[in-house]
Design a protein around this motif. Structure first.
Motif, PDB file in Angstrom:
ATOM      1  N   VAL A 232     -20.504  15.200  18.834  1.00  0.00           N
ATOM      2  CA  VAL A 232     -19.862  16.476  18.497  1.00  0.00           C
ATOM      3  C   VAL A 232     -20.761  17.284  17.568  1.00  0.00           C
ATOM      4  O   VAL A 232     -20.956  18.496  17.753  1.00  0.00           O
ATOM      5  N   ALA A 233     -21.360  16.602  16.579  1.00  0.00           N
ATOM      6  CA  ALA A 233     -22.255  17.289  15.648  1.00  0.00           C
ATOM      7  C   ALA A 233     -23.478  17.855  16.363  1.00  0.00           C
ATOM      8  O   ALA A 233     -23.923  18.976  16.068  1.00  0.00           O
ATOM      9  N   ALA A 234     -24.014  17.093  17.322  1.00  0.00           N
ATOM     10  CA  ALA A 234     -25.186  17.564  18.074  1.00  0.00           C
ATOM     11  C   ALA A 234     -24.843  18.792  18.916  1.00  0.00           C
ATOM     12  O   ALA A 234     -25.646  19.733  19.024  1.00  0.00           O
ATOM     13  N   LEU A 235     -23.668  18.803  19.497  1.00  0.00           N
ATOM     14  CA  LEU A 235     -23.236  19.960  20.286  1.00  0.00           C
ATOM     15  C   LEU A 235     -23.046  21.192  19.397  1.00  0.00           C
ATOM     16  O   LEU A 235     -23.424  22.304  19.760  1.00  0.00           O
ATOM     17  N   GLU A 236     -22.484  20.974  18.209  1.00  0.00           N
ATOM     18  CA  GLU A 236     -22.323  22.083  17.255  1.00  0.00           C
ATOM     19  C   GLU A 236     -23.680  22.604  16.808  1.00  0.00           C
ATOM     20  O   GLU A 236     -23.904  23.817  16.727  1.00  0.00           O
ATOM     21  N   GLU A 237     -24.605  21.686  16.559  1.00  0.00           N
ATOM     22  CA  GLU A 237     -25.951  22.086  16.135  1.00  0.00           C
ATOM     23  C   GLU A 237     -26.664  22.879  17.231  1.00  0.00           C
ATOM     24  O   GLU A 237     -27.483  23.760  16.951  1.00  0.00           O
ATOM     25  N   ALA A 238     -26.330  22.581  18.493  1.00  0.00           N
ATOM     26  CA  ALA A 238     -26.935  23.294  19.619  1.00  0.00           C
ATOM     27  C   ALA A 238     -26.279  24.653  19.858  1.00  0.00           C
ATOM     28  O   ALA A 238     -26.678  25.384  20.762  1.00  0.00           O
ATOM     29  N   GLY A 239     -25.269  24.961  19.056  1.00  0.00           N
ATOM     30  CA  GLY A 239     -24.654  26.281  19.142  1.00  0.00           C
ATOM     31  C   GLY A 239     -23.354  26.352  19.908  1.00  0.00           C
ATOM     32  O   GLY A 239     -22.855  27.456  20.183  1.00  0.00           O
ATOM     33  N   HIS A 240     -22.774  25.202  20.250  1.00  0.00           N
ATOM     34  CA  HIS A 240     -21.527  25.189  21.011  1.00  0.00           C
ATOM     35  C   HIS A 240     -20.338  25.066  20.068  1.00  0.00           C
ATOM     36  O   HIS A 240     -20.288  24.152  19.235  1.00  0.00           O
ATOM     37  N   GLY A 241     -19.383  25.980  20.210  1.00  0.00           N
ATOM     38  CA  GLY A 241     -18.176  25.891  19.399  1.00  0.00           C
ATOM     39  C   GLY A 241     -17.341  24.698  19.817  1.00  0.00           C
ATOM     40  O   GLY A 241     -17.259  24.361  21.002  1.00  0.00           O
ATOM     41  N   THR A 242     -16.710  24.020  18.867  1.00  0.00           N
ATOM     42  CA  THR A 242     -15.907  22.838  19.161  1.00  0.00           C
ATOM     43  C   THR A 242     -14.485  23.019  18.647  1.00  0.00           C
ATOM     44  O   THR A 242     -14.238  23.767  17.703  1.00  0.00           O
ATOM     45  N   ALA A 243     -13.559  22.320  19.272  1.00  0.00           N
ATOM     46  CA  ALA A 243     -12.158  22.352  18.835  1.00  0.00           C
ATOM     47  C   ALA A 243     -11.526  21.005  19.161  1.00  0.00           C
ATOM     48  O   ALA A 243     -11.710  20.469  20.259  1.00  0.00           O
ATOM     49  N   GLU A 244     -10.783  20.468  18.207  1.00  0.00           N
ATOM     50  CA  GLU A 244     -10.124  19.172  18.389  1.00  0.00           C
ATOM     51  C   GLU A 244      -8.670  19.384  18.796  1.00  0.00           C
ATOM     52  O   GLU A 244      -8.015  20.313  18.326  1.00  0.00           O
ATOM     53  N   PHE A 245      -8.191  18.519  19.695  1.00  0.00           N
ATOM     54  CA  PHE A 245      -6.776  18.548  20.036  1.00  0.00           C
ATOM     55  C   PHE A 245      -6.200  17.141  19.978  1.00  0.00           C
ATOM     56  O   PHE A 245      -6.940  16.148  19.945  1.00  0.00           O
ATOM     57  N   ASP A 246      -4.893  17.061  19.954  1.00  0.00           N
ATOM     58  CA  ASP A 246      -4.193  15.791  19.801  1.00  0.00           C
ATOM     59  C   ASP A 246      -4.170  15.033  21.122  1.00  0.00           C
ATOM     60  O   ASP A 246      -3.762  15.574  22.153  1.00  0.00           O
ATOM     61  N   ALA A 247      -4.597  13.771  21.099  1.00  0.00           N
ATOM     62  CA  ALA A 247      -4.647  12.965  22.324  1.00  0.00           C
ATOM     63  C   ALA A 247      -3.258  12.561  22.800  1.00  0.00           C
ATOM     64  O   ALA A 247      -3.047  12.331  23.993  1.00  0.00           O
TER      65      ALA A 247
END
Length: 299
Positions: A232-247
């Motif tokens: 997740v951190a690598a994707l954020e560092e690459a410029g991709h916005g992230t969002a968590e949801f409840d499983a």
């Protein structure tokens, strides 16, 4: 006066047919088998395969044409692609090359007065349902080729398996989403794709993609990979916005919608698991190739 259709018939098709005949013969198929697959005579196969037909160097050297010929030859030879599917893939490329691309360029060279008019020299209806769905399958095949050839991709596959999906532009249900039947699994360190893409075969990833689209995300494709905070951190560092949801949800639309309201720019959705639920990361994008490239960038 010469029409763009004449360039397709007199230069593009003979070049592609000769390339296909040559490639299929090199794979050990007989002249009779090649003739049946291409719908031409055995004498024509002989001429094509032996270089007795004039070929257009611009088509011959175009990377898209070469890649298409390689993909179709493999599919026809291994019986993973039907002649009808091959025909549709060729027609898709023809339309692409007609639309301010290589065929249009050749046409304008022969008729300079066309230059600057921005014409879309299309000879087929691009909006028919058959062609829309085949464009999705073709895009998905290209994305799966990236996945299959990416060294180390198997390390991203979760225990439940991965799937790469792409939907039609107006998708409103799972039957409008193409994916891999049986999912993509890690077999001895190699990403293994068990069969050709089909529509309506990926309930889980397809449902996530559709939920994201219903919440306003402009995405046509999705891929699930294993969860890891570093991923997740690598994707954020690459410029991709992230969002968590409840499983642990009762309503997927509700939890995905809530996550996207928190970050409307997110193209990566993830959850950290729950009781009996494996944590998963979902990468979403404009098409299967784009999503596969994002995943490859993690390796």
């Amino acid at each position: 006066m010469r029409f763009a259709e004449e360039i397709v018939v007199e230069e593009f098709l003979p070049t592609v047919r000769s390339m296909l005949a040559e490639e299929l013969r090199s794979r050990g198929l007989t002249q009779s088998e090649v003739a049946d697959l291409l719908g031409i005579s055995q004498s024509a196969v002989s001429k094509y395969a032996n270089g007795e037909v004039e070929r257009n160097d611009r088509f011959l050297e175009d990377e898209r044409v070469r890649n298409l010929v390689a993909r179709i030859s493999e599919g026809l030879a291994e019986e993973t692609m039907s002649p009808v599917e091959a025909l549709i893939e060729i027609e898709i490329l023809v339309r692409q090359l007609e639309d301010r691309d290589l065929i249009a360029e050749i046409h304008e060279l022969e008729m300079p007065e066309l230059s600057g008019h921005g014409g879309d020299f299309n000879v087929h209806d691009p909006d028919s349902e058959l062609r829309v769905t085949e464009r999705v399958r073709s895009s998905l095949r290209r994305g799966l080729t990236i996945v299959e050839s990416a060294s180390g991709f198997a390390s991203l596959i979760p225990a439940v398996g991965s799937n790469l999906c792409e939907c039609t532009p107006d998708a409103d249900g799972i039957d409008d989403v193409a994916g891999v039947p049986g999912r993509i699994f890690d077999v001895k360190g190699q990403a293994t794709i068990p069969s050709e893409p089909e529509f309506g075969v990926s309930e889980h990833v397809a449902s996530l993609l559709l939920a994201a689209r219903r919440s306003g995300l402009d995405a046509r494709a999705a891929l699930n990979i294993r969860y890891d905070p570093d991923i997740v951190a690598a994707l954020e560092e690459a410029g991709h916005g992230t969002a968590e949801f409840d499983a642990e949800y009762d309503d997927l639309d509700a939890v995905v919608g809530a996550a996207l309201r928190e970050n409307p720019d997110a193209t990566v959705l993830y959850h950290t698991g729950g009781y009996g639920v494996e944590p998963i990361v979902y990468i979403l994008g404009e098409d299967a190739e784009a999503v596969a490239e994002i995943a490859r960038g993690l390796l």
